[in-house]
Structures are given as C-alpha cells and as structure tokens.
Design a protein around this motif. Sequence first.
Motif, short mmCIF file in Angstrom:
data_model
loop_
_atom_site.label_atom_id
_atom_site.label_comp_id
_atom_site.label_asym_id
_atom_site.label_seq_id
_atom_site.Cartn_x
_atom_site.Cartn_y
_atom_site.Cartn_z
N CYS A 58 35.00 40.62 41.54
CA CYS A 58 36.25 40.70 42.58
C CYS A 58 36.25 39.66 43.27
CB CYS A 58 35.82 42.15 43.23
SG CYS A 58 35.59 43.84 42.19
N HIS A 59 35.18 38.82 43.53
CA HIS A 59 35.59 37.71 44.48
C HIS A 59 35.23 36.48 43.75
CE1 HIS A 59 35.68 40.44 47.96
NE2 HIS A 59 34.56 41.21 47.39
N SER A 60 35.64 36.18 42.49
CA SER A 60 35.87 34.75 42.19
C SER A 60 36.70 34.76 40.89
CB SER A 60 34.52 34.56 41.57
OG SER A 60 34.18 34.90 40.24
N GLU A 61 36.91 33.61 40.45
CA GLU A 61 37.66 33.26 39.13
C GLU A 61 36.97 33.41 38.03
OE1 GLU A 61 39.60 29.73 40.19
OE2 GLU A 61 40.68 30.65 41.69
N GLN A 62 35.65 33.78 38.02
CA GLN A 62 34.82 34.14 36.76
C GLN A 62 34.84 35.67 36.62
OE1 GLN A 62 31.27 31.93 37.48
NE2 GLN A 62 32.42 30.44 38.96
N ILE A 63 35.86 36.28 36.00
CA ILE A 63 35.89 37.86 36.03
C ILE A 63 35.35 38.31 34.82
CG2 ILE A 63 37.31 39.43 36.27
CD1 ILE A 63 38.94 37.76 38.04
N ASN A 64 34.60 39.03 34.62
CA ASN A 64 34.27 39.71 33.23
C ASN A 64 34.99 41.08 33.29
OD1 ASN A 64 32.85 40.58 30.95
ND2 ASN A 64 30.92 40.89 31.88
N TYR A 65 35.97 41.29 32.62
CA TYR A 65 36.76 42.36 32.61
C TYR A 65 36.15 43.34 31.76
CZ TYR A 65 40.78 40.58 35.17
OH TYR A 65 41.68 39.88 36.01
N GLY A 75 43.58 49.59 34.32
CA GLY A 75 43.90 48.22 34.39
C GLY A 75 44.66 47.92 35.74
N TRP A 76 45.79 48.41 36.06
CA TRP A 76 46.38 48.13 36.95
C TRP A 76 45.61 48.34 38.66
CZ3 TRP A 76 50.79 52.01 35.59
CH2 TRP A 76 51.17 51.40 34.06
N LEU A 77 44.94 49.16 38.49
CA LEU A 77 44.15 49.55 39.60
C LEU A 77 43.02 48.31 39.79
CD1 LEU A 77 43.50 53.24 39.41
CD2 LEU A 77 45.12 52.13 41.06
N LEU A 78 42.64 47.91 38.74
CA LEU A 78 41.35 46.96 38.63
C LEU A 78 41.95 45.70 39.02
CD1 LEU A 78 38.41 46.44 38.21
CD2 LEU A 78 39.03 46.04 35.62
N ASP A 79 43.23 45.20 38.65
CA ASP A 79 43.74 43.96 38.90
C ASP A 79 44.24 44.16 40.31
OD1 ASP A 79 43.55 42.82 36.50
OD2 ASP A 79 45.74 43.52 35.75
N LYS A 80 44.45 44.97 40.90
CA LYS A 80 45.10 45.08 42.25
C LYS A 80 43.76 44.93 43.25
CE LYS A 80 47.07 48.28 45.47
NZ LYS A 80 45.90 48.53 46.56
N HIS A 81 42.52 45.63 42.59
CA HIS A 81 41.44 45.48 43.35
C HIS A 81 40.83 44.19 43.45
CE1 HIS A 81 37.53 46.94 45.26
NE2 HIS A 81 36.83 46.10 44.38
N ILE A 82 40.90 43.28 42.32
CA ILE A 82 40.55 42.08 42.34
C ILE A 82 41.47 40.92 43.21
CG2 ILE A 82 40.13 40.13 40.76
CD1 ILE A 82 39.30 42.21 38.54
N ARG A 83 42.73 41.10 42.83
CA ARG A 83 43.29 40.45 43.72
C ARG A 83 43.27 40.58 45.38
NH1 ARG A 83 47.44 42.47 40.52
NH2 ARG A 83 48.34 43.73 42.20
N GLU A 84 42.91 41.76 45.67
CA GLU A 84 42.69 41.89 47.15
C GLU A 84 41.37 41.64 47.50
OE1 GLU A 84 42.79 46.30 47.47
OE2 GLU A 84 45.12 46.46 47.83
N GLY A 85 40.34 41.53 46.61
CA GLY A 85 39.05 40.86 46.76
C GLY A 85 39.02 39.35 46.90
N MET A 86 39.93 38.90 45.88
CA MET A 86 39.90 37.42 45.96
C MET A 86 40.55 36.98 47.25
SD MET A 86 39.84 36.23 42.07
CE MET A 86 41.16 35.23 42.17
N ALA A 87 41.69 37.60 47.71
CA ALA A 87 42.42 37.36 48.80
C ALA A 87 41.40 37.21 49.91
CB ALA A 87 43.65 38.22 49.12
N GLU A 88 40.58 38.05 50.14
CA GLU A 88 39.77 38.39 51.28
C GLU A 88 38.55 37.11 51.23
OE1 GLU A 88 38.32 39.39 54.76
OE2 GLU A 88 40.01 40.05 53.80
N LEU A 89 38.00 36.97 49.95
CA LEU A 89 37.13 36.21 49.54
C LEU A 89 36.91 35.56 48.23
CD1 LEU A 89 34.15 34.64 50.55
CD2 LEU A 89 32.89 36.51 49.78
N ASN A 90 37.15 34.20 47.93
CA ASN A 90 37.16 33.71 46.58
C ASN A 90 35.97 32.73 46.50
OD1 ASN A 90 37.48 32.61 43.99
ND2 ASN A 90 39.59 32.20 44.35
#
Length: 148
Positions: A58-65, A75-90
């Motif tokens: 959730c906090h990097s660009e190395q995502i294992n979906y 899928g939509w909920l997961l993408d939203k969660h990942i976007r929010e997580g990466m906005a906080e810390l990438n």
Amino acid sequence: MKKATLVYLFILIIVLVGIQFIPTNHNPNIPAGPDDFLILNNTPVQIGKMLKTSCYNCHSEQINYPWYSNFQPAGWLLDKHIREGMAELNFSEFGNLSGRMKKMKLESMIKQIEQEKMPIPSYTLIHREAILSDSERNELTTYLKTLN
C-alpha cells in the motif's frame, strides 16, 4: 420467494456482472530504484522482509495485487486504498523527501507501528502474514529510531 425479491435479486446480479466491465486503474509495478527506502538506507534483510510484507503493498510502487483485485467493487476499493496510502507515504520515493520530511515520516511510522495502527485491520483481515508480532514491532521500531 416473492416476485419482487426475485426481481431485486436479478437486478443486483445484472449490476454486479455489469460493473466487471468497468476497468480499474491499477498502479504499475515499478522495480525499486535508488530512492527506495530499503535501498537508500541499506536496510537489513529481516527488516526489509517485514516492511515488504506489511507495508509495501500500500505504500510503494512495488505492488503485488491479489487475485480479488480483478473483481469489482473490490478492485476499486483496493485501488483507492493504495492511492491514499501512497499519498501519505511512498517508500519508493522516500529519497526524494527533504531531511525534515523524512524525519517526520519516520516519527509517524514509529508511532503508528507502536500503536498497532499499521498495518490496518482491513488489510490484515485478508493478509494474515502482514500482522506484526510484538517482537517484530519492537525490532522494526528500534531500527526506524536509528534512522531518525
């Protein structure tokens, strides 16, 4: 069953099937670069494994979906969660942060891990391997404090 219940069930099935054709906006899985937290800090292997298992999805660009990310609305909920997580810390772009921002992010990470707020329960509900034991939390926060 009542006729109205069957109609509602049929409509629900049509909607669930229909939304499967609306694509998700999965983030591409980008290999770690020189600004990645683990590379930048020459992180010990054991600490790196903990971070990758409990944080990086959730906090990097190395995502294992996971498999269920291909089905809506999960899928939509997961993408939203990942976007929010990466906005906080990438973690993938940690090296691009200023010294002050790195310090703030480290302090926040330590606090959230110590208070067992991360990884979040909705993630660990499905990903049991991401749950940190007391000793792992202690080991991870001790390491993060050395960077601060």
